[in-house]
Each structure stands twice: as structure tokens, then as C-alpha cells.
Design an enzyme around this catalytic site. Sequence first.
Site, short mmCIF file in Angstrom:
data_model
loop_
_atom_site.label_atom_id
_atom_site.label_comp_id
_atom_site.label_asym_id
_atom_site.label_seq_id
_atom_site.Cartn_x
_atom_site.Cartn_y
_atom_site.Cartn_z
N HIS A 1 0.73 -1.02 0.08
CA HIS A 1 0.10 0.02 -0.02
C HIS A 1 0.83 1.32 -0.01
O HIS A 1 0.18 2.36 0.07
CB HIS A 1 -0.78 0.03 1.10
CG HIS A 1 -2.01 -0.95 0.98
ND1 HIS A 1 -3.21 -0.44 0.47
CD2 HIS A 1 -2.17 -2.04 1.62
CE1 HIS A 1 -4.11 -1.37 0.72
NE2 HIS A 1 -3.58 -2.48 1.03
N LYS B 1 -9.46 13.80 3.74
CA LYS B 1 -8.67 12.65 3.86
C LYS B 1 -7.57 12.68 5.00
O LYS B 1 -7.65 13.82 5.74
CB LYS B 1 -7.74 12.47 2.64
CG LYS B 1 -6.96 13.79 2.16
CD LYS B 1 -6.23 13.61 0.69
CE LYS B 1 -7.21 13.74 -0.17
NZ LYS B 1 -7.31 12.43 -1.14
N LYS C 1 -14.56 7.62 -5.04
CA LYS C 1 -16.16 8.15 -4.44
C LYS C 1 -16.43 9.38 -4.96
O LYS C 1 -17.68 9.44 -5.42
CB LYS C 1 -15.78 8.23 -3.00
CG LYS C 1 -15.50 6.80 -2.02
CD LYS C 1 -14.99 7.20 -0.87
CE LYS C 1 -14.16 6.00 -0.15
NZ LYS C 1 -13.59 6.62 1.11
C1 LIG Z 1 -12.32 6.86 1.55
C2 LIG Z 1 -11.87 7.38 2.93
C3 LIG Z 1 -10.50 7.38 3.31
C4 LIG Z 1 -9.50 7.29 1.97
O1 LIG Z 1 -9.35 8.70 1.31
P1 LIG Z 1 -8.19 8.95 0.52
O2 LIG Z 1 -8.21 10.48 0.15
O3 LIG Z 1 -8.25 8.05 -0.57
O4 LIG Z 1 -7.07 9.21 1.37
C5 LIG Z 1 -10.31 7.95 4.45
N1 LIG Z 1 -10.97 7.98 5.39
C6 LIG Z 1 -12.47 7.69 5.14
C7 LIG Z 1 -13.36 7.90 6.37
C8 LIG Z 1 -12.82 7.30 3.86
O5 LIG Z 1 -14.27 7.05 3.75
#
Ligand SMILES: *Cc1c(COP(=O)(O)O)cnc(C)c1O
Length: 823
Positions: A367, A559, A671
Site C-alpha cells: 500500500h 482525507k 468516491k
Molecule cells: C475513502 C476514505 C478514506 C481514504 O481517502 P483518501 O483520500 O483516498 O486517502 C479515508 N477515510 C475515510 C473515512 C474514507 O471514507
Amino acid sequence: MKEFHDADAASTNPKNIGELKTALVNRLIYSIGKDPIDTHERDWFFALAHVVRDQITLRWMESMRQYYLSDAKRVYYLSMEFLIGRTLDNALLNTGGYEAFRLALEDMGMNLDEIGGEEEEAALGNGGLGRLAACFLDSLASLRMPGFGYGIRYDYGIFSQRIEDGWQVEHPDNWLRYGNPWEFARPEVLYRVQFYGRLVETQDTDGQRRYQWLDTQDVMAMAYDLPIPGYGEGTVNNLRLWAAKATRDFELRYFNEGNYIKAVEQKTSSENLSKVLYPDDTTQMGRELRLKQEYFFVSASLQDILVHFGTEHRDLAELPDEVAIQLNDTHPAIAIAELMRILLDQHGLAWDQAFGITVRIFAYTNHTLLPEALETWPVRLFERLLPRHLQIIYDINQKFLDEVGRRFPGDGDLIRRVSLIDEDGGKRVRMSHLAIVGSHKVNGVAKLHSELMQSTIFRDFARLFPDRFINITNGVTPRRWLHQANPGLAGLITEALGDSAWVSDLERLRGLVPLAGDAEFRSRFRTAKFDNKARLAGLLKQRLGLALDPASLFDVQIKRIHEYKRQLLNLLHVVTRYNRIKDQPTAAWIPRTVILGGKAAPGYRMAKLVIKLANDIARVMDRDPALQGRLKLVFVPDYNVSRAMELIPAVDLSEQISTAGTEASGTSNMKMTMNGALTIGTLDGANIEIAEQVGRDNLFIFGLTAGELAELRRRGYQPWDYYHANSELRRALDMIASGYFSPEEPDRFKPLVDSLLMGGDQWAVLADYADYVAAQEAVDRLYGDGEAWARQAVLNVAGSGWFSSDRSIREYAGSIWNIQPQA
Ligand SMILES: *Cc1c(COP(=O)(O)O)cnc(C)c1O
């Protein structure tokens, strides 16, 4: 798969509604023990959850029976983190019961949304990695695949974040306070996990050396099961989480000494093992308790897997035909040594056979390329905690390095680089090397990431095992992230495509491409987005007293807070825009609301300072009349899965601005694309594939590529050159550094500016600034033409089908696990 209807007509007939009402009242009385005339909303949530769980449980038993009868190969997904969020709505929508329960509650004078708001989040993860595991469980069940999750039942998940005077303050996440209505405790499913102790060597009758691990300190792992309901006709799978329990022997030892209190103390201390999730996803903490957590859940899971396989009456050579194990990052990689230990020491297999079986079973997902996140453990700690495992790791290493030596004679440096043991300064075990050598497949999580993985950190291994390395781009479940989070847009899509088959076959969204040119559809699409923005504004008004204008452009970066994700670049743009508006207050500015959210690791000073900076800038701007109706900055506290589900449907502009080559994939980018946002982003992680899928003209790409950045660094990157060359950049940095936003403490943000100018700007913020600001100007121009913006937003939704986690799971099933959907 036959089409599944959200609200089964039969389920909403008066008879069924009446039965649901009776069931709810019965559960309230008999399971929750409350008198219906004297209740809290939470009581009704628990009653409701129990009724829903009853329905899921029957299907779950059917699924388990079916897997048992077909004896199909299974995949076990081992992950330290499952960031699930709330379950109620997801379960209701996946099983088609939503509308019936809504009506039943309405009849009783209650509101399903309000009752659902009583549910605690299952926040057993830090961010993307844990959320990926949760999306994968949803896809496995929805695709009718025999896939089982294993993890830890932490008493405390990721901390909840409060903002006090602009600073992050962490509070414990006591999510189990009122109990978890979804889980089944399994006190009879209990395994012993050993730690410390000493080894005794013995000789077998056939002359083989065997080891016994004696005088260990033991902890028991007790199972808790969470049913995972697939969508529609999907199966209900199982997530098994382990909780630490004290052993009885432990207590006995002290009892015999007559020390009752000591015995009880000892009990709490071993139960601390599953107490809390480590809240840092990007640096290796290297704490003993963490390694114990890893081995604890791995040991329990492997024992459980082998019990199910039936080691007593089956040939272990068949194990790889029955079992696949996916390692979500290196956190469970000790499983490789543990399976070897079981095969060698408990079942007496010869080394080569044991190792052949092990490699065929395991696969490893990487990852991160960030060196500070790669897991290593001091050999001395390993030796104390898991002496036999260290020995096995040494043996794996010896055989592996012998082979490397045979293939590349005389290349001592190669041996040093690929060794499972880092010999530089205090010896350490390299968990990623163990994971690669002990697996038959290693995958990265987006095309660029997988390429860089093979050309940088694992280059030597890619040469040694060319067939081992593959890419499987991440995905997200469209059930939670579109169907559930955005009912307005989901309903519009279903109407436009004629049915809801897209929910389980997301490539069907391509059918929206022609509608991007349809003015009537665009108008409805725009209304759906506006309604989501108005809804979010309402929630933030109620919760934080904020006044957001839903007509402004919602520019969102949510994020974890990390330097590589470059929230600071975002803030430099905000300050630049602030200055421009102040300089020309009467110009026609496109109104913008910039929303930031995310948690910083509690020990990560720079990230916490970024949160404070955002809040300080927001405070200054809020007091400035020149900004009103033009620019607003908001930091939303306590970003989590539920917050994400509120925010993402309302996003116009998705900020995905990490330094190229650092964000392995990203999933919030997916998303947001799915929900009709346009991306402003670097050519990093899955952004590259989003650009391919939705069309490069339909997002705002800026900044250096990973290759260009590598070249710039080779030539010698000079952040000061950018500072001197760009007066707007200089002005913004000087304001932050000199206390313009923190007059009460002018030096507050100096460490941030110093990291850019004095510290070498590791994440190339200054190098990308000008191009970023130019891309933001292009954003304004397009947003000024609402129809043109909507056209591109529709094309983003239409191109998001590839990012369904169903596609990811099909790829894992086909190219790694060799498992099939069940009939
Ligand atoms: C999708 C998600 C993430 C990942 O977000 P990134 O922008 O890809 O790092 C982190 N926290 C939550 C609560 C999420 O739903």
C-alpha cells in the site's frame, strides 16, 4: 444475476408493515428490556438493529451451509483494519428492507434517519487501507464469493477528533459503550496465542530437528462474528474479529501464591492487547504492543482456518486448493512464519513441502512506497517475543539468499539489499521482504503505484520473481458510496438507465454518456447536486453553526492530514485567492466554499499545525467583509465514514493533489468521481486511471509527473527559486510565516514555511504551486458555465464504473485466489 428491486413490493404491503411493527415492539421489550412508553431513540435503534439482524442471520446461515456443502475454495482477507462505518442503512438497502422499515417506523411516529443517527461508527481503521478492506467485504458478499475477513475487535477505534481553539484534540472512541447489536459473541471459539518463552530442540525418529515452544505467556483470542450482507441476491459473509481474553492458567499461577489481586491485574494486562487501534497510518511505530497485536490476530485466524479445513482428517498438501490468504499490507505478514511453524513443528512436514504450500496460499498487497511506512522490527524484540518465528525467518532467508547467490554469483550487494534482515545499524526484520518471499503474488493498488513498486522499492525482487508482481487497481463499493450515500443521484440514474442493475454492474453507467448532451437530464442532474449541497449546508449549520452557500462551488479535500497529501498546497491557493479578492474586491469572483477535513496522527506535529493553520485562516477570512459571499474556508471536524457519506454527494471539485508518486491509489478520488465531482489532481495513484476512464478533458490535471519530479530532484530541486520567481507565492508564504493569520503568536506557522524553504520541500509543494493555481483558474472558468460543468460532471459519473470494488475483487479472484462465485 437477476435484477434486484430496492423495495420489494411484497415487503411494503400493510401485512408485512404490521409484522415489522410487532417485531420492533417485541424486540424492544424482550431483547432491550424497555417499556415502549418510556424509551430513548437509542432503544429503538437497538430494537431495529436486532430485527434487521434476525433477517440477515437466516440468509447468513444459508450462505454458510452452501459454502460448506459445495466445499468451494475460500479466501481469507487478513487485515489489521476494517473501517466499516455504520451498518444499519447499508444492511437495509442491501437486503431490500429499507422502505418497509421506514414505513413501519413512520407508522409508529418515528423517523428512520433519526433512529439510524443513534448508531455508533465501527471505526476500526485509520483511512484508505481499512476502508478498502470494508469495501472488499461488501463486494465479496455481493458477488456471492466465499470470502471471510479476519481482524481485531478493538475496544477503541480511531480517536474522535474535536477542534478546540483551532487545534485537534483527540478523544477516545468508546464505540462499544452501549454494545454492538450486529455482532455475535462466540465465547466457545477461543484459541490460545503464545508469546515469549523458550525453545527446546528435539530429534524426530527420522532424524529431523523439531522445536517445542515452552514456558510461554499466553493470551486467549475470542471470536466475535459480524455478518456482512451482500447486495440483493448476494450471500451473507462473515467478518470474524478477535478480542483478547486472559487465560485461566495465568490467574491460577498467582492464585496458588495466594495473590488474588495480582491475578486479576494480570488478567487486565493481557486483555489490553485488543484495547486500541494504533492511530498512525504512515509511520512505523515499532512498539512491542503493536507486534503483539499483529501476531495475536494472525495466530488466532490461522488456527481457525485450519480447524475449518479439518487438519485432523485431511492431507495438508490440499490446503492451497482450499484456502487463499490475502495479506492487507505487511501487518499480518507474520502469518507466513506462523503457517510454517504449524506445518513444521505441529504436523511434521518437511521444509520444502511446507514452504511450497505456504507460498501457494499467501498473497500480499503493498500500500505504500514511503520508506518511513515500511514495516521493520528489531531482531532483538522478535527474538524475545516470537523466538521460533525469528528462527524460521532466518531459515527462509538462508534458503532464499542461497538461491539468489546461485543465480547471481558474486553480487554481494544484491544479497544485502534483498535479505529479510536489514543488517545496517541494529538488525531489523523487513516485513515486506518476508511478505514477498513467502507469497506467490504481490500486488500494487493502481497502475502507477505497481510500476513504481517494481522499479523502485522492490526492483530487485521484480527481477528475481518477474511473475510474482501484478497490479490490481483499488475500487470502492457503489452500494455504500453511491446508492446509499446519494439517493437523489442514484434515483435519477435508475430512471435514466431504466433499471437499477447498475448497482451491481457499475460499468452500466456508461449508458449515461449520451445523456451528458441532454439538457433536460443535465438540469435534473444539477438539481440533484444542488439538493445535496443544500442538505450538507443544513447539516453543518445545525452541527457547527456554519452558514454555507449551496450556490457556491464546493471545493473539498477530505482525507488523513499528511504532508504528502499536500493540504498545505490547498491552503496556499486559498491564501492566494484571498489576496486576489482583497486586491480586486469588485471583480466578478466565482463564489467558493473550500472544505477541509481529516485527522492527524496524534504525534504528527506538522499535520496538526496544518489543521490549526486552516482554522486560523478560516477565522481571519470569516471576519473580513470583503470575502463575504466570495470565499469561505471550513474545517469539518471528526472526518469519518459517516461524514464522508454526507460530504461526498455534495462535492463539486475533488482535491486529489498529492505529490506525484506518493499516493498509492487513493479511493476518495473514486468516491467523488462516482458522485459527479470533477477532479483537480496530479498524475498520481488512481487519478491517472480516472483521467483515462472519464477522459482527460473532463478533469483538471496539473503539476509535475513522477518522472519529471525525479528528474528535477536529480538536477537539484531549489524551492527558493520558486519563492523568488513568483510574487503571489512569496506573498502567501510571508503572510503565513509572519503571523498574519496568527497575530497572537506570529511564529506559530514558521515550522510549516521552514519545512518548505529551509527543509528542502520534500513534497515539492512550491514546484507545483503555479500550475495548481492556474488549474484553479480553469476550474473557475468552467464553473462559470454551469451547463458545461454539468456535462463534464455527468461524464465523470459515466466513466466511474471501472472503480467499483466488484471489478477489483473479480481481478483478485481470477488472478490470485482462484475462487469462483457460488451458484
Ligand atoms: C475513502 C476514505 C478514506 C481514504 O481517502 P483518501 O483520500 O483516498 O486517502 C479515508 N477515510 C475515510 C473515512 C474514507 O471514507
